[in-house]
Design an enzyme around this catalytic site. Structure first.
Site, PDB file in Angstrom:
ATOM      1  N   ARG A  69     -48.275  14.473 -62.149  1.00 55.68           N
ATOM      2  CA  ARG A  69     -47.746  15.629 -62.868  1.00 55.68           C
ATOM      3  C   ARG A  69     -48.924  16.491 -63.319  1.00 55.68           C
ATOM      4  O   ARG A  69     -49.934  15.964 -63.768  1.00 55.68           O
ATOM      5  CB  ARG A  69     -47.019  15.188 -64.140  1.00 55.68           C
ATOM      6  CG  ARG A  69     -45.698  14.551 -63.965  1.00 55.68           C
ATOM      7  CD  ARG A  69     -45.016  14.403 -65.320  1.00 55.68           C
ATOM      8  NE  ARG A  69     -45.657  13.469 -66.224  1.00 55.68           N
ATOM      9  CZ  ARG A  69     -46.310  13.812 -67.330  1.00 55.68           C
ATOM     10  NH1 ARG A  69     -46.428  15.073 -67.675  1.00 55.68           N
ATOM     11  NH2 ARG A  69     -46.853  12.897 -68.105  1.00 55.68           N
ATOM     12  N   TYR A 210     -45.278  16.256 -55.523  1.00 56.95           N
ATOM     13  CA  TYR A 210     -45.430  14.922 -56.122  1.00 56.95           C
ATOM     14  C   TYR A 210     -44.529  14.695 -57.343  1.00 56.95           C
ATOM     15  O   TYR A 210     -44.405  15.576 -58.218  1.00 56.95           O
ATOM     16  CB  TYR A 210     -46.890  14.717 -56.550  1.00 56.95           C
ATOM     17  CG  TYR A 210     -47.223  13.245 -56.730  1.00 56.95           C
ATOM     18  CD1 TYR A 210     -47.668  12.487 -55.650  1.00 56.95           C
ATOM     19  CD2 TYR A 210     -47.038  12.607 -57.954  1.00 56.95           C
ATOM     20  CE1 TYR A 210     -47.937  11.136 -55.788  1.00 56.95           C
ATOM     21  CE2 TYR A 210     -47.303  11.252 -58.096  1.00 56.95           C
ATOM     22  CZ  TYR A 210     -47.753  10.524 -57.012  1.00 56.95           C
ATOM     23  OH  TYR A 210     -48.007   9.185 -57.152  1.00 56.95           O
TER      24      TYR A 210
HETATM   25  O1  O2Y Z   1     -47.238  11.544 -62.076  1.00 59.23           O
HETATM   26  C1  O2Y Z   1     -46.040  11.726 -61.889  1.00 59.23           C
HETATM   27  O2  O2Y Z   1     -45.625  12.711 -61.291  1.00 59.23           O
HETATM   28  C2  O2Y Z   1     -45.065  10.780 -62.386  1.00 59.23           C
HETATM   29  S1  O2Y Z   1     -44.970  10.791 -64.117  1.00 59.23           S
HETATM   30  C3  O2Y Z   1     -43.835   9.577 -64.581  1.00 59.23           C
HETATM   31  C4  O2Y Z   1     -43.101   8.925 -63.626  1.00 59.23           C
HETATM   32  C5  O2Y Z   1     -42.185   7.963 -63.999  1.00 59.23           C
HETATM   33  C6  O2Y Z   1     -42.028   7.706 -65.330  1.00 59.23           C
HETATM   34  N1  O2Y Z   1     -42.741   8.347 -66.269  1.00 59.23           N
HETATM   35  C7  O2Y Z   1     -43.658   9.247 -65.925  1.00 59.23           C
HETATM   36  C8  O2Y Z   1     -44.413   9.887 -67.059  1.00 59.23           C
HETATM   37  O3  O2Y Z   1     -45.368  10.604 -66.885  1.00 59.23           O
HETATM   38  O4  O2Y Z   1     -44.012   9.630 -68.221  1.00 59.23           O
END
Ligand code: O2Y
Ligand code: MN
Length: 597
Positions: A69, A210
């Site tokens: 993210r 992503y």
């Molecule tokens: O990095 C990503 O795109 C995934 S972030 C994520 C994925 C599953 C559960 N929680 C999270 C988070 O950043 O809290």
């Protein structure tokens, strides 16, 4: 409002804007999924794993620039800047629509636009929400099929629903006639935009393929947009796991846990208790929607249909149930591969293999000195593959909550567990949650606490102060004895040498037992300035080789250390601006008074 009648018009408008070669409406069937995966294998975008070791499972590898993210490219486009608050990146909705319309124009040329109807929450729940995601990424389509209730059934239920949330997604890599595609198309970082329109209930994501940036049902819809809807409709969308805890007598309670990303929510949700006779079952590992039931209790449900878990560190020691869940029908992203075509990551069971292919498709040996799997490598799998799934996990009305846990990574100050004096005090605790910064680009931040109220900081779709106020108001909707109790836990306390004082994992069941018994008021607790702590005799440490001194540290409140903590909390509260709820300042004032006694 986007209603059932407008679906086709909206899809057609977006088709004209993005100019894909084809449009495919996804039906969500297994046959369709199999066909899509086969197509990606054929195109060199997916790798089938050894079918004897990991049946029907595939590995994907992203572009090195598109691995997580991207918070600095995530925006709240509210009409007024002040409605986004001091913790979100704000953009003007009209300005950003212009910018993105230019980027979306022709962005799907040479590609197919997939129409994904999906439902967040079980069919029949009063708060479930329908989204329609348009995307030019088949990786997104197959992940959405594992993560959400997707396909024709959603379209069929739309006539009865009050509308849908439009989610437009493009990887931002159009193909000119005859141009060959690449395995993971995406746009450069400065062209990535993950934009939320909380008033319009709409999401536009561009340039990333992503996880949270692209699977728009998860963080974008089920947290950022849902939190804004929930504030308006009087419920809550939270970054919380849901578990069912059963004692040896067969009595059970539902417990929620709000912990920042990478603090072990999935592990806690699937915990295997070390205490004989105790049982944990899973209802959700990341997101919880909470509403007031007719009986005045708060009810929680998991709006998702799958897990998108961090692979790194997952093993039969840390999370045997997750390891069982991903034995088949799973998608892996950015993991390493063993010579016999299975997956590998740092922290998985067994010896480190002598040879691997790393996540960037390079030969890897332990000498290489780089991680073989990306630290944010992921598995995607349907929730129903979890071997300890609670049978009631899909109840449309949710499950009644007895306790809410909050916590972060705090090597000092915060005891193993403490219980709030009241709802408002619990909200105060949740508003102060955070993790110590261990590695920062600015080295003078190391050791400071990065606050993350209720682990929601990156996911609140509006002003953080209004969010905290909403928490306080939820407590006014019912009587105190019907509200869940709030507990602050800290599994990450360390000694002066930097060793963890508490063993964690399955041993956390000892703390859950104490919480269970406090909810039933079958045990008393020690009143301290910060909240109720366990009496030593009440924390069950039978069979645990924990030095007495460690236990003492884990359950001690040092007034001088807490006076510093209170000061840091005040600085944080002040940093959030004029709208900060006065009731939380009052809780802080009372805490400081109690510390001086
Ligand atoms: O990095 C990503 O795109 C995934 S972030 C994520 C994925 C599953 C559960 N929680 C999270 C988070 O950043 O809290
Ligand atoms: Mn999360």
């Amino acid at each position: 409002m986007y209603t059932y009648a407008t679906v086709k018009t909206w899809v057609e408008e977006m088709r004209q804007l993005c100019q894909p070669d084809h449009v495919v409406w996804c039906d969500g069937t297994e046959e369709e999924y199999d066909g899509f995966v086969k197509q990606m294998v054929h195109e060199g975008k997916a790798l089938p794993l050894n079918s004897k070791k990991r049946p029907n499972s595939y590995a994907f590898f992203s572009d090195p620039s598109d691995v997580a993210r991207t918070e600095n490219r995530t925006f709240i486009a509210s009409i007024k800047k002040e409605d986004a608050g001091p913790t979100n990146n704000w953009v003007d909705p009209n300005e950003i629509k212009k910018t993105l319309t230019d980027l979306y124009r022709g962005s799907m040329r040479g590609r197919t636009m997939y129409v994904i109807p999906f439902m967040m929450g079980p069919f029949g729940s009063p708060i479930s929400k329908i989204g329609i995601q348009l995307t030019d990424s088949l990786y997104v389509v197959v992940n959405m099929r594992l993560m959400t209730r997707m396909g024709e059934k959603v379209l069929n239920s739309m006539q009865k629903a009050d509308g849908f949330i439009p989610c437009l997604h493009s990887v931002g890599y159009p193909l000119a006639p005859g141009q060959k595609d690449i395995p993971w198309p995406c746009a450069p970082i400065e062209k990535k935009y993950i934009v939320h329109f909380p008033e319009e209930r709409m999401i536009w994501s561009y340039g990333s393929g992503y996880g949270g940036n692209a699977l728009l049902g998860k963080k974008c819809l089920a947290l950022r947009i849902a939190s804004a809807i929930a504030r308006d409709e009087g419920w809550m969308a939270e970054h919380m796991l849901i578990l069912k805890l059963t004692n040896p007598e067969g009595k059970f309670k539902y417990i929620l846990g709000a912990f920042p990303s990478a603090c072990g929510k999935t592990n806690l949700a699937m915990l295997v208790p070390t205490l004989p006779g105790w049982k944990v079952e899973t209802l959700g590992d990341d997101i919880s929607w909470i509403r007031l039931g007719k009986d005045g209790r708060l009810y929680a449900m998991n709006p998702e249909y799958g897990f998108f878990g961090v692979a790194k560190g997952t093993s039969f020691v840390s999370n045997p149930n997750a390891m069982e869940a991903i034995k088949k029908n799973a998608i892996f992203t950015n993991v390493a591969l063993t010579p016999d075509g299975d997956v590998w990551w740092e922290g998985i069971d067994g010896d480190v293999p002598a040879h691997l292919t790393d996540w960037q498709n390079q030969p890897w040996t332990p000498k290489k000195g780089t991680p073989a799997a990306h630290p944010n490598s992921r598995f995607t799998v349907m929730t129903k593959q979890c071997p300890v799934l609670a049978k009631e996990w899909e109840k449309p009305e949710g499950v009644p909550i007895s306790a809410i846990l909050v916590g972060g990574r705090r090597p000092n100050t915060i005891p193993l567990v403490h219980e709030s004096f009241s709802w408002a005090h619990g909200v105060f605790m949740g508003s102060t949650v955070g993790s110590e910064i261990t590695a920062a680009s600015i080295s003078d931040q190391i050791g400071q606490v990065r606050r993350d109220p209720f682990a929601m900081l990156p996911f609140i779709g509006y002003h953080v102060c209004d969010y905290l106020n909403h928490w306080l108001e939820m407590g006014q909707k019912t009587s105190i004895e019907k509200l869940p109790k709030i507990f602050y836990v800290n599994w990450f306390r360390k000694d002066e040498k930097g060793n963890f004082l508490w063993p964690g994992f399955g041993e956390n069941s000892r703390v859950l037992k104490w919480i269970f018994e406090r909810c039933d008021a079958t045990i008393c607790a020690r009143k301290t300035p910060i909240g109720y702590l366990p009496y030593l005799k009440d924390l069950d440490v039978k069979g645990l080789s924990l030095p007495k001194e460690s236990l003492r540290t884990l359950l001690t409140v040092e007034k001088s250390v807490w006076a510093k903590e209170a000061k840091a909390i005040r600085t944080y509260f002040c940093s959030l601006g004029d709208k900060f709820p006065p009731q939380l300042f009052e809780e802080l004032d009372i805490l400081e008074k109690r510390l001086k006694k």
